[in-house]
Write an enzyme that holds these catalytic residues in place. Structure first.
Site, PDB file in Angstrom:
ATOM      1  N   GLN A 130       1.744  -6.100  -3.288  1.00 14.39           N
ATOM      2  CA  GLN A 130       2.213  -6.256  -1.908  1.00 14.39           C
ATOM      3  C   GLN A 130       3.514  -5.449  -1.726  1.00 14.39           C
ATOM      4  O   GLN A 130       3.665  -4.410  -2.335  1.00 14.39           O
ATOM      5  CB  GLN A 130       2.400  -7.734  -1.537  1.00 14.39           C
ATOM      6  CG  GLN A 130       1.083  -8.497  -1.391  1.00 14.39           C
ATOM      7  CD  GLN A 130       0.438  -8.907  -2.703  1.00 14.39           C
ATOM      8  OE1 GLN A 130       1.051  -9.527  -3.542  1.00 14.39           O
ATOM      9  NE2 GLN A 130      -0.816  -8.567  -2.898  1.00 14.39           N
ATOM     10  N   ASP A 156       0.811  -1.228   0.000  1.00  9.48           N
ATOM     11  CA  ASP A 156       0.000   0.000   0.000  1.00  9.48           C
ATOM     12  C   ASP A 156       0.839   1.271   0.000  1.00  9.48           C
ATOM     13  O   ASP A 156       0.431   2.304   0.537  1.00  9.48           O
ATOM     14  CB  ASP A 156      -0.962   0.022   1.215  1.00  9.48           C
ATOM     15  CG  ASP A 156      -1.874  -1.184   1.231  1.00  9.48           C
ATOM     16  OD1 ASP A 156      -2.270  -1.629   0.137  1.00  9.48           O
ATOM     17  OD2 ASP A 156      -2.182  -1.685   2.321  1.00  9.48           O
ATOM     18  N   LYS A 194       1.831   2.238  -5.102  1.00  8.50           N
ATOM     19  CA  LYS A 194       2.338   1.684  -6.368  1.00  8.50           C
ATOM     20  C   LYS A 194       1.405   2.030  -7.527  1.00  8.50           C
ATOM     21  O   LYS A 194       1.855   2.378  -8.614  1.00  8.50           O
ATOM     22  CB  LYS A 194       2.483   0.148  -6.239  1.00  8.50           C
ATOM     23  CG  LYS A 194       3.445  -0.276  -5.155  1.00  8.50           C
ATOM     24  CD  LYS A 194       3.461  -1.780  -4.968  1.00  8.50           C
ATOM     25  CE  LYS A 194       2.214  -2.366  -4.372  1.00  8.50           C
ATOM     26  NZ  LYS A 194       1.962  -2.013  -2.957  1.00  8.50           N
ATOM     27  N   GLY A 204      -4.696  -4.137  -3.856  1.00  6.52           N
ATOM     28  CA  GLY A 204      -5.659  -3.078  -4.143  1.00  6.52           C
ATOM     29  C   GLY A 204      -4.861  -1.845  -4.498  1.00  6.52           C
ATOM     30  O   GLY A 204      -4.231  -1.249  -3.631  1.00  6.52           O
ATOM     31  N   HIS A 205      -4.820  -1.496  -5.780  1.00  5.36           N
ATOM     32  CA  HIS A 205      -4.001  -0.377  -6.242  1.00  5.36           C
ATOM     33  C   HIS A 205      -4.929   0.763  -6.655  1.00  5.36           C
ATOM     34  O   HIS A 205      -5.706   0.629  -7.595  1.00  5.36           O
ATOM     35  CB  HIS A 205      -3.102  -0.820  -7.399  1.00  5.36           C
ATOM     36  CG  HIS A 205      -2.108  -1.871  -6.990  1.00  5.36           C
ATOM     37  ND1 HIS A 205      -1.213  -2.443  -7.845  1.00  5.36           N
ATOM     38  CD2 HIS A 205      -1.860  -2.436  -5.777  1.00  5.36           C
ATOM     39  CE1 HIS A 205      -0.470  -3.313  -7.189  1.00  5.36           C
ATOM     40  NE2 HIS A 205      -0.847  -3.339  -5.935  1.00  5.36           N
TER      41      HIS A 205
HETATM   42  P1  GDP Z   1      -0.825   0.472  -3.536  1.00  8.91           P
HETATM   43  O1  GDP Z   1      -1.434  -0.809  -3.088  1.00  8.91           O
HETATM   44  O2  GDP Z   1       0.641   0.521  -3.288  1.00  8.91           O
HETATM   45  O3  GDP Z   1      -1.175   0.846  -4.940  1.00  8.91           O
HETATM   46  O4  GDP Z   1      -1.450   1.602  -2.598  1.00  8.91           O
HETATM   47  P2  GDP Z   1      -3.009   1.750  -2.172  1.00  8.91           P
HETATM   48  O5  GDP Z   1      -3.766   2.236  -3.342  1.00  8.91           O
HETATM   49  O6  GDP Z   1      -3.498   0.526  -1.484  1.00  8.91           O
HETATM   50  O7  GDP Z   1      -2.885   2.840  -1.028  1.00  8.91           O
HETATM   51  C1  GDP Z   1      -2.328   4.080  -1.251  1.00  8.91           C
HETATM   52  C2  GDP Z   1      -3.393   5.158  -0.960  1.00  8.91           C
HETATM   53  O8  GDP Z   1      -2.768   6.423  -0.830  1.00  8.91           O
HETATM   54  C3  GDP Z   1      -4.398   5.324  -2.084  1.00  8.91           C
HETATM   55  O9  GDP Z   1      -5.641   5.685  -1.530  1.00  8.91           O
HETATM   56  C4  GDP Z   1      -3.823   6.457  -2.922  1.00  8.91           C
HETATM   57  O10 GDP Z   1      -4.829   7.181  -3.623  1.00  8.91           O
HETATM   58  C5  GDP Z   1      -3.218   7.319  -1.835  1.00  8.91           C
HETATM   59  N1  GDP Z   1      -2.015   8.069  -2.202  1.00  8.91           N
HETATM   60  C6  GDP Z   1      -0.989   7.730  -3.029  1.00  8.91           C
HETATM   61  N2  GDP Z   1      -0.020   8.654  -3.007  1.00  8.91           N
HETATM   62  C7  GDP Z   1      -0.443   9.611  -2.130  1.00  8.91           C
HETATM   63  C8  GDP Z   1       0.137  10.817  -1.642  1.00  8.91           C
HETATM   64  O11 GDP Z   1       1.250  11.200  -1.971  1.00  8.91           O
HETATM   65  N3  GDP Z   1      -0.587  11.536  -0.720  1.00  8.91           N
HETATM   66  C9  GDP Z   1      -1.819  11.137  -0.292  1.00  8.91           C
HETATM   67  N4  GDP Z   1      -2.446  11.900   0.595  1.00  8.91           N
HETATM   68  N5  GDP Z   1      -2.390  10.000  -0.730  1.00  8.91           N
HETATM   69  C10 GDP Z   1      -1.705   9.252  -1.628  1.00  8.91           C
HETATM   70  P1  IMO Z   2      -1.042  -4.120  -2.257  1.00  9.17           P
HETATM   71  O1  IMO Z   2      -0.605  -4.664  -3.587  1.00  9.17           O
HETATM   72  C1  IMO Z   2      -0.975  -4.645   2.087  1.00  9.17           C
HETATM   73  C2  IMO Z   2      -1.138  -8.774   3.566  1.00  9.17           C
HETATM   74  C3  IMO Z   2      -2.365  -9.254   4.313  1.00  9.17           C
HETATM   75  C4  IMO Z   2      -1.753 -10.271   5.276  1.00  9.17           C
HETATM   76  C5  IMO Z   2      -0.652 -10.893   4.411  1.00  9.17           C
HETATM   77  C6  IMO Z   2      -1.032 -12.213   3.775  1.00  9.17           C
HETATM   78  O2  IMO Z   2      -2.322  -3.376  -2.325  1.00  9.17           O
HETATM   79  O3  IMO Z   2       0.055  -3.363  -1.607  1.00  9.17           O
HETATM   80  P2  IMO Z   2      -2.657 -12.839   1.755  1.00  9.17           P
HETATM   81  O4  IMO Z   2      -4.128 -12.644   1.581  1.00  9.17           O
HETATM   82  O5  IMO Z   2      -1.823 -12.203   0.691  1.00  9.17           O
HETATM   83  O6  IMO Z   2      -2.270 -14.282   1.972  1.00  9.17           O
HETATM   84  O7  IMO Z   2      -2.301 -12.102   3.152  1.00  9.17           O
HETATM   85  O8  IMO Z   2      -0.351  -9.951   3.395  1.00  9.17           O
HETATM   86  N1  IMO Z   2      -1.391  -8.202   2.225  1.00  9.17           N
HETATM   87  C7  IMO Z   2      -1.296  -6.905   1.929  1.00  9.17           C
HETATM   88  N2  IMO Z   2      -1.035  -5.842   2.717  1.00  9.17           N
HETATM   89  N3  IMO Z   2      -1.125  -4.480   0.763  1.00  9.17           N
HETATM   90  C8  IMO Z   2      -1.353  -5.540  -0.054  1.00  9.17           C
HETATM   91  O9  IMO Z   2      -1.394  -5.448  -1.397  1.00  9.17           O
HETATM   92  C9  IMO Z   2      -1.478  -6.820   0.533  1.00  9.17           C
HETATM   93  N4  IMO Z   2      -1.727  -8.052   0.055  1.00  9.17           N
HETATM   94  C10 IMO Z   2      -1.655  -8.887   1.086  1.00  9.17           C
HETATM   95  O10 IMO Z   2      -2.996  -8.201   5.003  1.00  9.17           O
HETATM   96  O11 IMO Z   2      -1.119  -9.607   6.346  1.00  9.17           O
HETATM   97 MG    MG Z   3      -2.965  -1.497  -1.814  1.00 10.69          MG
END
Ligand code: GDP
Ligand code: IMO
Ligand code: MG
Length: 451
Positions: A241, A30, A33, A57-58
């Site tokens: 991840q 998270d 990416k 979840g991106h």
């Molecule tokens: P990912 O899994 O690495 O793609 O990240 P996620 O989407 O799960 O979580 C990142 C969250 O932070 C998302 O809601 C993005 O919209 C938000 N985000 C990304 N970059 C920034 C930033 O620089 N500032 C803020 N406030 N939010 C950001």
């Molecule tokens: P993105 O790509 C954050 C965590 C789960 C759990 C562990 C194992 O959005 O960054 P799983 O269901 O993969 O066997 O769970 O990994 N986990 C993540 N944490 N971001 C993710 O994906 C994750 N995908 C799995 O919460 O601790």
């Molecule tokens: Mg994510």
């Protein structure tokens, strides 16, 4: 030049001709990416996922439109780009169809833009069942997984009894093969007290129907990528991840079951490691983790709550509150070493805007011994006490700033402090969720490999 000579790759022409780069999470996922991949996708021809599944979840924010992509690479939002789901993924066909439908509804040309590896493994409903039971066994460590069936599907892959996309499309083979796998799962689940009725016929029917819808998108993506590279096209690999969730190198057993590190980009796509020219690590300006496992810099006080609130730190897949804490230098350094990145993107700097002081963990003290190395066991990591240094906050808004010089001095000092301690350049800084809310440092390695 003779024919043989033309084929000899020198360091110079290798650098000139290869620009396939990996974007991956440097922490526990998270990191942002999705935003970065979407932001860079314009400069690449194909965007390729190499591991994980719909546990990812991106999030991508474009104006008032928000997309949360789980299986489909984030580059699909750019018209004309090819999004590839590589062989290293585990796919729930029904989840993929649902995601494709949402993309079609948003006007994306899924038919022409999405390709799926025929060697990716298939998640069955009974994988989820096995996982649910295994997470709830008394006395056994619960990992806190996303309950999407990811772990059990990779277990079946390693156990050489998995079902792949090519099997799903084989009408004569699939029904029988899948029934056997389901029977295995039911036996395991019954042993742990499962009473649910499992209707294998229903699963076969639903999956066979999904297979027909996905058939036109499934191919040998390793060949597709090879041909693309041969015709001069560039690849952007999108990690899911994060490094500390990598099966081999993360905080085992509190990890996911795939190779989230840079090496996975090769095994999970069939692209040789020699074709990858650079790796960029994405790291928050702080750190979060979802699920169980040790977390030395976790902020269990009101500061942690403030970060969660300002950063909207709730899982994009499960909605669970993310655990929040401070930037961890030993973890980042280990991540840079494992993946070979020399440049990182520091995201969510704006989330720290209100803080008076910002602690950073520069080393660990493990049972009286100070170290900057990552302990191998979760027992040692649980005993690791951070050695803190504290930086002054800037207490003004950095939201949306896209010029390094316009960042408050204390914010620049903070970023430079992270660079100094990690030995990794912060070539890009993100100050908001939108594409434009980004600082690219002039003359950085990040700029060099992404432009
Ligand atoms: P990912 O899994 O690495 O793609 O990240 P996620 O989407 O799960 O979580 C990142 C969250 O932070 C998302 O809601 C993005 O919209 C938000 N985000 C990304 N970059 C920034 C930033 O620089 N500032 C803020 N406030 N939010 C950001
Ligand atoms: P993105 O790509 C954050 C965590 C789960 C759990 C562990 C194992 O959005 O960054 P799983 O269901 O993969 O066997 O769970 O990994 N986990 C993540 N944490 N971001 C993710 O994906 C994750 N995908 C799995 O919460 O601790
Ligand atoms: Mg994510």
């Amino acid at each position: 030049m003779g024919e043989n000579q033309a084929n000899v790759a020198t360091p110079e022409n290798q650098l000139n001709t290869m620009s396939n780069i990996v974007i991956l999470g440097a922490q526990w996922g998270d990191e942002g990416k999705g935003k970065l991949v979407d932001m860079l996708a314009d400069r690449f021809d194909l965007i390729v996922r190499y591991q994980g599944g719909h546990n990812a979840g991106h999030t991508i924010l474009i104006g008032d439109r928000k997309f949360v992509l789980r299986l489909v690479p984030s580059g699909i939002l750019h018209p004309g780009k090819t999004a590839v789901i590589g062989n290293g993924l585990v796919i729930d066909p029904l989840a993929l169809l649902e995601e494709s439908e949402q993309l079609r509804a948003a006007g994306i040309d899924v038919e022409n833009q999405l390709r799926i590896s025929n060697r990716a493994h298939v998640i069955l409903p009974t994988h989820r069942l096995v996982e649910k039971i295994s997470e709830a066994i008394p006395g056994r460590v619960a990992i806190g997984t996303t309950l999407r069936g990811i772990g059990p599907t990779y277990e079946d892959k390693a156990g050489r009894r998995g079902i792949r996309m090519a099997d799903l499309l084989d009408r004569e083979y699939f029904g029988e093969a899948v029934r056997q796998v389901i029977a295995d799962h039911v036996t395991r689940a019954r042993a742990f007290g499962l009473n649910d009725v499992i209707d294998a016929d229903e699963i076969v029917a639903k999956y066979s129907d999904a297979a027909e819808k996905l058939r036109p998108l499934v191919c040998d993506t390793a060949v597709l990528l090879k041909n693309a590279m041969d015709s001069g096209k560039n690849l952007l690999f999108e990690g899911a991840q994060g490094t500390m969730l990598d099966l081999d190198n993360g905080t085992y057993p509190f990890v996911t079951s795939s190779s989230a590190c840079a090496g996975g980009a090769s095994t999970g796509t069939g692209v040789p490691p020699t074709k990858i020219s650079a790796v960029i690590g994405i790291s928050k300006a702080y750190i979060t983790r979802v699920g169980g496992g040790p977390f030395p810099t976790e902020a269990l006080d009101d500061q942690g709550d403030l970060i969660r609130k300002r950063g909207h730190e709730f899982g994009s897949v499960t909605g669970r509150p993310r655990r929040c804490g401070w930037f961890d230098v030993p973890l980042l350094k280990y991540s840079a070493m494992l993946n070979g990145f020399e440049s990182m993107v520091v995201t969510k700097l704006d989330v720290l805007d209100e803080l008076k002081q910002i602690p950073v963990c520069v080393a660990y003290e493990v049972r009286g011994k100070v170290t900057t190395e990552m302990p191998a066991t979760v027992r040692d990591l649980a005993d690791a006490k951070p050695v803190w240094e504290t930086m002054p906050g800037w207490q003004s808004s950095t939201e949306g700033i896209s010029n390094w010089k316009k960042l408050p001095q204390a914010a620049r000092d903070y970023v430079e402090f992270l660079e100094k301690h990690t030995g990794v350049e912060a070539g890009c800084i993100s100050t908001g969720p939108e594409r434009t809310q980004t600082v690219v440092r002039e003359g950085s390695k990040f700029q060099a490999v992404t432009s």
